[in-house]
Write a protein that holds these residues in place. Structure first.
Motif, mmCIF file in Angstrom:
data_model
loop_
_atom_site.group_PDB
_atom_site.id
_atom_site.type_symbol
_atom_site.label_atom_id
_atom_site.label_comp_id
_atom_site.label_asym_id
_atom_site.label_seq_id
_atom_site.Cartn_x
_atom_site.Cartn_y
_atom_site.Cartn_z
ATOM 1 N N VAL A 33 0.853 -1.197 0.000
ATOM 2 C CA VAL A 33 0.000 0.000 0.000
ATOM 3 C C VAL A 33 0.887 1.244 0.000
ATOM 4 C CG1 VAL A 33 -1.621 1.367 1.383
ATOM 5 C CG2 VAL A 33 -2.011 -1.079 1.057
ATOM 6 N N HIS A 36 2.531 1.789 -3.430
ATOM 7 C CA HIS A 36 1.641 2.335 -4.457
ATOM 8 C C HIS A 36 1.264 3.784 -4.168
ATOM 9 C CE1 HIS A 36 1.312 -1.165 -6.951
ATOM 10 N NE2 HIS A 36 1.066 -1.915 -5.887
ATOM 11 N N LEU A 37 1.174 4.153 -2.923
ATOM 12 C CA LEU A 37 0.841 5.544 -2.594
ATOM 13 C C LEU A 37 2.023 6.482 -2.828
ATOM 14 C CD1 LEU A 37 -1.427 5.146 0.558
ATOM 15 C CD2 LEU A 37 -2.102 5.802 -1.761
ATOM 16 N N THR A 41 -1.833 10.243 -4.567
ATOM 17 C CA THR A 41 -3.114 9.932 -3.940
ATOM 18 C C THR A 41 -3.892 8.913 -4.761
ATOM 19 O OG1 THR A 41 -3.191 12.152 -3.009
ATOM 20 C CG2 THR A 41 -5.280 10.984 -3.150
ATOM 21 N N LEU A 42 -4.496 7.949 -4.058
ATOM 22 C CA LEU A 42 -5.308 6.933 -4.724
ATOM 23 C C LEU A 42 -6.621 6.741 -3.974
ATOM 24 C CD1 LEU A 42 -2.609 4.177 -5.407
ATOM 25 C CD2 LEU A 42 -3.652 5.700 -7.093
ATOM 26 N N LEU A 47 -6.576 1.337 -5.287
ATOM 27 C CA LEU A 47 -5.670 0.480 -4.524
ATOM 28 C C LEU A 47 -6.042 -0.990 -4.702
ATOM 29 C CD1 LEU A 47 -5.226 2.502 -1.226
ATOM 30 C CD2 LEU A 47 -3.391 1.748 -2.740
ATOM 31 N N ILE A 72 -0.492 7.278 6.608
ATOM 32 C CA ILE A 72 -1.333 7.720 5.495
ATOM 33 C C ILE A 72 -2.444 8.614 6.033
ATOM 34 C CG2 ILE A 72 -0.867 5.656 4.105
ATOM 35 C CD1 ILE A 72 -3.760 4.745 4.739
ATOM 36 N N ARG A 74 -6.495 9.973 5.206
ATOM 37 C CA ARG A 74 -7.750 9.577 4.556
ATOM 38 C C ARG A 74 -8.611 10.824 4.454
ATOM 39 N NH1 ARG A 74 -12.530 7.269 7.305
ATOM 40 N NH2 ARG A 74 -13.696 6.095 5.773
ATOM 41 N N ASP A 85 -10.106 9.451 -0.562
ATOM 42 C CA ASP A 85 -8.747 9.445 -1.085
ATOM 43 C C ASP A 85 -7.767 9.082 0.011
ATOM 44 O OD1 ASP A 85 -9.701 10.291 -3.521
ATOM 45 O OD2 ASP A 85 -8.897 12.322 -3.385
ATOM 46 N N TYR A 86 -6.731 8.327 -0.360
ATOM 47 C CA TYR A 86 -5.657 7.959 0.556
ATOM 48 C C TYR A 86 -4.356 8.515 0.013
ATOM 49 C CZ TYR A 86 -9.038 4.774 2.559
ATOM 50 O OH TYR A 86 -10.150 4.263 3.162
ATOM 51 N N ALA A 87 -3.541 9.062 0.907
ATOM 52 C CA ALA A 87 -2.253 9.637 0.518
ATOM 53 C C ALA A 87 -1.254 9.426 1.645
ATOM 54 C CB ALA A 87 -2.413 11.131 0.230
ATOM 55 N N LEU A 88 0.009 9.447 1.293
ATOM 56 C CA LEU A 88 1.054 9.370 2.309
ATOM 57 C C LEU A 88 1.116 10.669 3.087
ATOM 58 C CD1 LEU A 88 4.008 7.753 0.320
ATOM 59 C CD2 LEU A 88 2.470 6.635 1.935
#
Length: 112
Positions: A33, A36-37, A41-42, A47, A72, A74, A85-88
Motif C-alpha cells: 500500500v 503504491h501511494l 493519492t489513490l 488500490l 497515510i 484519509r 482518497d488515501y495519501a502518504l
C-alpha cells in the motif's frame, strides 16, 4: 576470537527501532500500500485494482492501521457516490528510501 559483525554489536532487543519499524510496515499488504501511494493519492478501488489478491476487508483493516500509525491520510469528500482518497503523510513519505530499498533487495534476491 573473530570480531562480531557490526549488526550483532548493536542492541536490538524487543522494542528496538528495527522491531518498531517492522511493526509499522510489516505484514503482506502494508508495504505494498505504501509503495503504491508513493505514486500519489489513490482511491480505495484504485488500490484494490493494484492489489488484486487482497480482500476488501483486509485492505480496509490495513488502511485503518496505517492511518492510525500516521503513515497515510484519509480524506472523505461529501459527494454522491462518496469519494475517499488515501495519501502518504510526511511520516509515510519518510519511508520512501526504506520501501525502495526493500524493492531493490527483492529484485536482486527474491528470485533465488
Amino acid at each position: 576470537m573473530p570480531a562480531k559483525p557490526r549488526h550483532a554489536q548493536m542492541d536490538c532487543s524487543p522494542g528496538c527501532p528495527v522491531e518498531a519499524t517492522l511493526s509499522l510496515i510489516g505484514g503482506k499488504w502494508k508495504g505494498l500500500v505504501l509503495y503504491h501511494l508513493m505514486d500519489g493519492t489513490l482511491r480505495f478501488n484504485e488500490l484494490r485494482r493494484r492489489l488484486p489478491n487482497v480482500t476488501q476487508r483486509m485492505l480496509t483493516n490495513q488502511l485503518r492501521e496505517l492511518e492510525a500509525d500516521g503513515l497515510i491520510s484519509r480524506t472523505i469528500f461529501a459527494q454522491v457516490p462518496p469519494r475517499v482518497d488515501y495519501a502518504l503523510t510526511g511520516r509515510g513519505r519518510s519511508l520512501r528510501t526504506v520501501i525502495l530499498a526493500l524493492k531493490e533487495w527483492g529484485e536482486e534476491h527474491a528470485a533465488a
